[in-house]
Design an enzyme around this catalytic site. Sequence first.
Site, PDB file in Angstrom:
ATOM      1  N   GLN A   1       0.833  -1.195   0.000  1.00  0.00           N
ATOM      2  CA  GLN A   1       0.000   0.000   0.000  1.00  0.00           C
ATOM      3  C   GLN A   1       0.871   1.249   0.000  1.00  0.00           C
ATOM      4  O   GLN A   1       0.577   2.231  -0.679  1.00  0.00           O
ATOM      5  CB  GLN A   1      -0.919   0.002   1.215  1.00  0.00           C
ATOM      6  CG  GLN A   1      -1.866   1.179   1.250  1.00  0.00           C
ATOM      7  CD  GLN A   1      -2.712   1.255  -0.002  1.00  0.00           C
ATOM      8  OE1 GLN A   1      -3.299   0.279  -0.424  1.00  0.00           O
ATOM      9  NE2 GLN A   1      -2.737   2.404  -0.649  1.00  0.00           N
TER      10      GLN A   1
ATOM     11  N   HIS B   1      -9.232  -0.223   1.965  1.00  0.00           N
ATOM     12  CA  HIS B   1      -8.958  -1.667   2.003  1.00  0.00           C
ATOM     13  C   HIS B   1      -8.805  -2.091   3.456  1.00  0.00           C
ATOM     14  O   HIS B   1      -8.107  -1.423   4.219  1.00  0.00           O
ATOM     15  CB  HIS B   1      -7.646  -2.001   1.287  1.00  0.00           C
ATOM     16  CG  HIS B   1      -7.553  -1.483  -0.113  1.00  0.00           C
ATOM     17  ND1 HIS B   1      -6.933  -0.294  -0.428  1.00  0.00           N
ATOM     18  CD2 HIS B   1      -8.002  -1.994  -1.286  1.00  0.00           C
ATOM     19  CE1 HIS B   1      -6.999  -0.093  -1.734  1.00  0.00           C
ATOM     20  NE2 HIS B   1      -7.643  -1.100  -2.290  1.00  0.00           N
TER      21      HIS B   1
ATOM     22  N   HIS C   1     -53.568  16.748  -7.276  1.00  0.00           N
ATOM     23  CA  HIS C   1     -53.145  15.349  -7.127  1.00  0.00           C
ATOM     24  C   HIS C   1     -54.357  14.462  -6.829  1.00  0.00           C
ATOM     25  O   HIS C   1     -54.472  13.356  -7.337  1.00  0.00           O
ATOM     26  CB  HIS C   1     -52.129  15.217  -5.982  1.00  0.00           C
ATOM     27  CG  HIS C   1     -50.735  15.603  -6.358  1.00  0.00           C
ATOM     28  ND1 HIS C   1     -50.385  16.877  -6.710  1.00  0.00           N
ATOM     29  CD2 HIS C   1     -49.588  14.863  -6.457  1.00  0.00           C
ATOM     30  CE1 HIS C   1     -49.086  16.921  -6.993  1.00  0.00           C
ATOM     31  NE2 HIS C   1     -48.586  15.707  -6.849  1.00  0.00           N
TER      32      HIS C   1
END
Lengths: 426, 426
Positions: free
Chosen positions: B255, B323, B415
């Site tokens: 890493q 990770h 509506h």
Amino acid sequence: MRIFLNPLREKWNEIIQRPQINNASLKKTVAEILYDVKQNGDGAIKKYSLQFDGVELSELKVGKEEIQEAVLTIDDELKSAIGLAKNNIEKFHLSQKEEISIVETSIGVSCWRKSVAIEKVGLYIPGGTAPLFSTLLMLGIPALIAGCKEIIVCTPADKNGKVNPVILYVAHLLELKNIYKIGGVQAIAAMAYGTETVSPVYKIFGPGNQYVTVAKQIISGEGIAIDMPAGPSEVAVYADASCNPSFVASDLLSQAEHGGDSHVLLVAASLEIVDNIKAEIDLQLLSLSRKVIIEKVLANSRLILIKNIDDAFELLNEYAPEHLIIASDNAELLSQQVINAGSVFLENYTPESAGDYASGTNHTLPTNGYAKAYSGISLDSFVKKITFQRLSKEGLKNIGNTVMSMAQAEGLDAHKNAISIRLKNL
Amino acid sequence: MRIFLNPLREKWNEIIQRPQINNASLKKTVAEILYDVKQNGDGAIKKYSLQFDGVELSELKVGKEEIQEAVLTIDDELKSAIGLAKNNIEKFHLSQKEEISIVETSIGVSCWRKSVAIEKVGLYIPGGTAPLFSTLLMLGIPALIAGCKEIIVCTPADKNGKVNPVILYVAHLLELKNIYKIGGVQAIAAMAYGTETVSPVYKIFGPGNQYVTVAKQIISGEGIAIDMPAGPSEVAVYADASCNPSFVASDLLSQAEHGGDSHVLLVAASLEIVDNIKAEIDLQLLSLSRKVIIEKVLANSRLILIKNIDDAFELLNEYAPEHLIIASDNAELLSQQVINAGSVFLENYTPESAGDYASGTNHTLPTNGYAKAYSGISLDSFVKKITFQRLSKEGLKNIGNTVMSMAQAEGLDAHKNAISIRLKNL
């Protein structure tokens, strides 16, 4: 209403253009409020509540008593309506749960995804002209199904310091305990940064006015997740000879009542349909309460005649509406041409308002053409899908050389070393 | 390496703090380049390629001949490695396809979701010190599985005007045709706004340096979707007595070689483990080629002793690593405590580099703590999930009253009208 008959393709872009909203001028004001709340917490929130909402708040958190009082004011008819809507929204969002499925990509190499709830989420529910308790259902239910541990709700108080009782009833029904009387930019700031009273969250959901939209945009640039970029609500309708013009008119009108910046677009397969729908709009408008708002929206609406079906859907996909109604007996087949839309309503007995409240689909949807790249809210919006992998010794043997070759080609020899040191050990 | 033994909980936040990166100072420069490309297209791109990359480009698009030449330079070992990686990545991402499943929420009310590819996507593949052809696999494969119609790749040319041949080989293997020699902010601008040569896209993917990160942030505020906010790469390892210290050391080192701003964190269950891993790091470092970068990262790395397992995972979840390696025979059980992580690597034979290249999971993952709210790239990232609903007449009867009650309570009578006008017609 602006009518376009068989417009040339070169004119499409202009026709489907949404009213441009320039939020840039708000940025400075919004950023200042965000910063003030970040620095001064509850004190700043109370100051802005007084300044913008005209209410002096002693407590920001809604107490048990206020909730109990509110629950008592809700009549049984509305309670049962909310119960049914809740049930349908739950069913549809529960169906979005993903089982873990382990994939063996090479022998001994197992990969899978696991959905894990975002631990802390904030839901913003606007007050104002329409108290959107339905939005609390649409955000709260998937958050609960996902298993979010901390769910915070912010919604503004009225001038008497009270939150809309139906919003409190829905919160009570969903057993949400952390309801705060905070509106506007202050609410976004409180949930993003936290205050003495409000815990900060990792993701913020919910609609709002232009100030709220800009606030969400700014905090999203700071790494706090938001549901999606927002814009005014909109509907597009495709109508062919099998549509019912009065139904289509009612759908266009229902979208138009949301607010003066709503957008309404009709694509019809014949001039007769356009004329009939227009006549029905004029008729139905007379008896609607939000006539003034609706007229403003209609003035900017587009009725478009396109006879060719492929062309019609090409234009609709380019528009990428939040809501798309396919008012046709043939809707299922036509819907296969839909590439960009938030939510689609098929045939003549599926008005948009069904989806707004109770069909079960989510009503928090991408506006402003964002449907080209964004989905509406779903269970996915409240989880992260974490990937997992496990290599057995055999698995490592099977892909080890591959990883080493690729790492070497990328010039990363410590990556290669992490494989070779293990292979040597086998 | 900074070592912390049983740190007090009050110290955790400080310990897991990532190096702060302040991109604000770049904003003005980046915004100017974006604007210039928006206004002046290819001309501006060529100007910046000369200015920043020292290369004078006549053509921006990579031609067939250059691709054919590049393909010839790739040796068979690397080709077969890439082939295996492609196969595994395909298998895992294919498994993420969702079948349409129709849910009847009330009788006569059918709801479903359909995954539809984002039509136009742009993939940015950095060049520079490490030519990340693996990232083209990780982005190109799900884009193809999703069915994206236009896939555009931008990657910088070297000083001779050539694109890294392995990147071109992967593009060839995936049958991607639209490869452009454009790097940095110019690439993001080209894909966002379009130029004479490059078509604009709806969503932009891919890693990059701080300038690219800021450019993506700005265009995301303008409504063009991006994969996720980005930061430097990072790993956290949990190691208990069943770990192999030399393996763990190799993972921390791999890493660390990514770049000077990478972040590396170890949580170990005993002091002995910490000591052993540290000794192994010192030993392995001697033979690694990117030693200088690694030493810089290690100086800022943290080795933390936490004996209690629950505490250890609480700290790891608070850190929310891109990770997470669980170096333990007991990894499967321990992994149930993972709430926030991008991708998780279980047991002792699953190094991060396996996932970086070939296990099949995606390596484009949330960094900088974003794993608290964001997922890594998956097939989902390349589709919109459009919802559909269809009400039969019976369906409308079943939920019509519910919708009307709720619309009325929200003060939206158009509506309500959209329902009542249909109910009257039944």
